[in-house]
Design a protein around this motif. Structure first.
Motif, PDB file in Angstrom:
ATOM      1  N   ARG A 117      14.519  -2.190  -3.225  1.00 31.98           N
ATOM      2  CA  ARG A 117      15.892  -2.435  -2.567  1.00 31.98           C
ATOM      3  C   ARG A 117      15.915  -3.906  -2.034  1.00 31.98           C
ATOM      4  NH1 ARG A 117      18.327  -0.114  -5.274  1.00 31.98           N
ATOM      5  NH2 ARG A 117      16.646   0.058  -6.684  1.00 31.98           N
ATOM      6  N   PRO A 118      16.687  -4.650  -2.668  1.00 34.55           N
ATOM      7  CA  PRO A 118      16.640  -5.977  -2.157  1.00 34.55           C
ATOM      8  C   PRO A 118      17.329  -6.333  -0.869  1.00 34.55           C
ATOM      9  CG  PRO A 118      17.886  -5.935  -4.426  1.00 34.55           C
ATOM     10  CD  PRO A 118      17.638  -4.304  -3.743  1.00 34.55           C
ATOM     11  N   GLY A 119      17.932  -5.260   0.036  1.00 37.62           N
ATOM     12  CA  GLY A 119      18.505  -5.397   1.127  1.00 37.62           C
ATOM     13  C   GLY A 119      17.485  -4.876   1.924  1.00 37.62           C
ATOM     14  N   HIS A 123      11.099  -6.855   2.686  1.00 39.68           N
ATOM     15  CA  HIS A 123      10.555  -6.377   1.613  1.00 39.68           C
ATOM     16  C   HIS A 123       9.653  -7.405   0.678  1.00 39.68           C
ATOM     17  CE1 HIS A 123      14.035  -8.221  -0.395  1.00 39.68           C
ATOM     18  NE2 HIS A 123      13.688  -7.981  -1.628  1.00 39.68           N
ATOM     19  N   ARG A 124      10.105  -8.529   0.654  1.00 39.26           N
ATOM     20  CA  ARG A 124       9.521  -9.687   0.171  1.00 39.26           C
ATOM     21  C   ARG A 124       8.109 -10.051   0.817  1.00 39.26           C
ATOM     22  NH1 ARG A 124      12.219 -12.774  -3.475  1.00 39.26           N
ATOM     23  NH2 ARG A 124      14.518 -12.484  -3.507  1.00 39.26           N
ATOM     24  N   TRP A 125       8.088  -9.858   2.029  1.00 39.39           N
ATOM     25  CA  TRP A 125       6.810 -10.086   2.644  1.00 39.39           C
ATOM     26  C   TRP A 125       5.785  -8.707   2.490  1.00 39.39           C
ATOM     27  CZ3 TRP A 125       5.572 -14.752   4.433  1.00 39.39           C
ATOM     28  CH2 TRP A 125       6.531 -15.530   4.723  1.00 39.39           C
ATOM     29  N   LEU A 126       6.544  -7.681   2.539  1.00 39.32           N
ATOM     30  CA  LEU A 126       5.726  -6.495   2.535  1.00 39.32           C
ATOM     31  C   LEU A 126       4.987  -6.482   1.116  1.00 39.32           C
ATOM     32  CD1 LEU A 126       7.666  -3.755   4.295  1.00 39.32           C
ATOM     33  CD2 LEU A 126       5.587  -4.787   5.092  1.00 39.32           C
ATOM     34  N   LEU A 127       5.833  -6.865  -0.057  1.00 34.91           N
ATOM     35  CA  LEU A 127       5.325  -6.795  -1.369  1.00 34.91           C
ATOM     36  C   LEU A 127       4.221  -7.805  -1.477  1.00 34.91           C
ATOM     37  CD1 LEU A 127       5.701  -5.855  -4.330  1.00 34.91           C
ATOM     38  CD2 LEU A 127       7.408  -7.725  -4.460  1.00 34.91           C
ATOM     39  N   TYR A 129       2.087  -8.685   0.558  1.00 36.09           N
ATOM     40  CA  TYR A 129       1.027  -8.120   1.315  1.00 36.09           C
ATOM     41  C   TYR A 129       0.407  -7.173   0.576  1.00 36.09           C
ATOM     42  CZ  TYR A 129      -1.535  -5.044   4.660  1.00 36.09           C
ATOM     43  OH  TYR A 129      -2.571  -4.189   5.131  1.00 36.09           O
ATOM     44  N   PHE A 130       1.291  -6.173  -0.247  1.00 35.76           N
ATOM     45  CA  PHE A 130       0.397  -5.306  -1.093  1.00 35.76           C
ATOM     46  C   PHE A 130      -0.140  -5.900  -2.415  1.00 35.76           C
ATOM     47  CE2 PHE A 130       3.475  -1.984   0.727  1.00 35.76           C
ATOM     48  CZ  PHE A 130       2.660  -1.030   1.098  1.00 35.76           C
ATOM     49  N   LEU A 131       0.337  -7.078  -2.760  1.00 33.53           N
ATOM     50  CA  LEU A 131      -0.214  -7.788  -3.993  1.00 33.53           C
ATOM     51  C   LEU A 131      -1.407  -8.401  -3.498  1.00 33.53           C
ATOM     52  CD1 LEU A 131       2.908  -9.208  -5.645  1.00 33.53           C
ATOM     53  CD2 LEU A 131       1.790  -7.209  -6.145  1.00 33.53           C
ATOM     54  N   ILE A 132      -1.784  -8.560  -2.326  1.00 33.72           N
ATOM     55  CA  ILE A 132      -3.068  -9.486  -1.837  1.00 33.72           C
ATOM     56  C   ILE A 132      -4.247  -8.852  -2.444  1.00 33.72           C
ATOM     57  CG2 ILE A 132      -4.493 -10.087   0.086  1.00 33.72           C
ATOM     58  CD1 ILE A 132      -1.982 -10.705   1.578  1.00 33.72           C
ATOM     59  N   PRO A 133      -4.412  -7.484  -2.349  1.00 32.34           N
ATOM     60  CA  PRO A 133      -5.488  -6.937  -3.101  1.00 32.34           C
ATOM     61  C   PRO A 133      -5.697  -7.046  -4.408  1.00 32.34           C
ATOM     62  CG  PRO A 133      -4.502  -5.456  -1.552  1.00 32.34           C
ATOM     63  CD  PRO A 133      -3.498  -6.426  -1.770  1.00 32.34           C
ATOM     64  N   PHE A 134      -4.777  -7.597  -5.228  1.00 31.21           N
ATOM     65  CA  PHE A 134      -4.988  -8.067  -6.579  1.00 31.21           C
ATOM     66  C   PHE A 134      -5.888  -9.345  -6.560  1.00 31.21           C
ATOM     67  CE2 PHE A 134      -1.052  -5.916  -8.960  1.00 31.21           C
ATOM     68  CZ  PHE A 134      -1.942  -5.342  -9.475  1.00 31.21           C
ATOM     69  N   LEU A 135      -5.834 -10.162  -5.726  1.00 29.43           N
ATOM     70  CA  LEU A 135      -6.562 -11.339  -5.732  1.00 29.43           C
ATOM     71  C   LEU A 135      -7.846 -11.282  -4.837  1.00 29.43           C
ATOM     72  CD1 LEU A 135      -3.705 -13.781  -5.137  1.00 29.43           C
ATOM     73  CD2 LEU A 135      -4.669 -13.173  -7.560  1.00 29.43           C
ATOM     74  N   LEU A 136      -7.909 -10.591  -3.791  1.00 33.61           N
ATOM     75  CA  LEU A 136      -8.935 -10.420  -2.853  1.00 33.61           C
ATOM     76  C   LEU A 136      -9.290  -8.688  -2.672  1.00 33.61           C
ATOM     77  CD1 LEU A 136      -7.710 -13.226  -0.152  1.00 33.61           C
ATOM     78  CD2 LEU A 136      -9.434 -13.474  -2.133  1.00 33.61           C
TER      79      LEU A 136
END
Length: 306
Positions: A117-119, A123-127, A129-136
């Motif tokens: 949900r864009p609003g 949500h951008r910061w949380l996304l 945060y969730f994507l960090i384990p892809f790299l680390l």
């Protein structure tokens, strides 16, 4: 006035003008290639099943793995099921798989809906945060300290909670939810539906394909849990089936019973090893055909629209 053109029944759709008709040689090559691929997949499964049902003499004559069966001998299954270790391990693996898949699907769907949900707040910061384990990827030692510090060691929660959410599955479900027309969600909001009602009445029915695929991913991951069991489970009566399989394959020894008595050393026969493999693979093989029709559709839609 609308004119509908129907193709006569029994006729096949015409090929595009730029596509050449297949030649007999090409069709024969495709059939041969597909046959070899199918045999390459089925042959190892056949060898495992036949070896598990072969007698000691048949395995000795074949020099190990049996290809051509000579009678049926179920003594290997009777041996591994008699002590209760495999039965108990199957029950623990089933419990971990059911509980883990339910928790993981719930967390993944809720997080994917909120992040799509864009609003939504942050949500951008949380996304990110969730994507960090892809790299680390989280280091092993802090993970072990967290699990033991929370008192989860030697419990099924040590196998259920750490892998409760997969970033890959989250991204796939989020991409699918983003592809749902915004007009449907706006109409529900106008009718006074809350976010949970919109999720249950609109999003979930439209997302059955991708949820089935993600559920299969989680179920296979939980069923095949081995490394976490090696780290966090020291009690023999809490071993999942993969840990018991390791005991049979490497040591030919059944795990200790819950009473603490020493396990009985099993003869390292190929029949016993293959029988444990069959019992380990059979549940996933039995479930997969019911989800296979959703597999390609769910993965492609979630990946393309993400």
């Amino acid at each position: 006035m609308t004119v509908t053109i129907r193709r006569p029944s029994g006729t096949r759709p015409r090929r595009p003008v730029w596509e050449e008709p297949p030649t007999p040689v090409g069709q024969g090559f495709k059939a041969l290639l597909l046959t070899l691929l199918v045999l390459g997949v089925l042959f190892p499964l056949w060898v495992v099943l036949v070896t598990s049902l072969s007698s000691r003499q048949t395995i000795a004559d074949a020099g190990g793995l049996v290809v051509v069966p000579k009678g049926i001998d179920t003594s290997a299954y009777q041996t591994i099921l008699a002590g209760g270790a495999v039965t108990r391990a199957l029950w623990i693996s089933t419990l971990v798989t059911v509980c883990g898949t339910a928790i993981a699907l719930t967390v993944t769907v809720l997080a994917a809906y909120g992040l799509s949900r864009p609003g939504s707040l942050g949500h951008r910061w949380l996304l990110a945060y969730f994507l960090i384990p892809f790299l680390l990827y989280p280091p092993l030692v802090p993970r072990y300290l967290v699990v033991t510090g929370l008192g989860l060691k030697d419990t099924i929660w040590a196998l259920v909670l750490p892998p409760a959410i997969s970033v890959f599955n989250l991204v796939v479900v989020r991409g699918f939810v983003q592809g749902i027309p915004q007009e449907l969600l706006d109409s529900a909001r106008i009718d006074g539906a809350s976010d949970f009602r919109t999720l249950g009445r609109i999003v979930l029915p439209l997302s059955r394909a991708v949820i089935a695929v993600v559920g299969l991913f989680y179920a296979v991951s939980y069923w095949n849990v081995w490394f976490d069991a090696l780290l966090f489970i020291d009690r023999n009566d809490m071993y999942p089936i993969q840990r018991v399989l390791q005991s049979y394959l490497l040591a030919g020894q059944a795990p200790h019973t819950s009473g603490g008595t020493t396990g009985v050393t099993m003869p390292p026969t190929e029949a016993i090893k293959m029988a444990v493999v069959v019992l380990t693979v059979a549940p996933i093989v039995a479930v997969y055909p019911f989800i296979q029709r959703h597999f390609i559709k769910g993965v492609l839609i979630g990946a393309v629209k993400g």
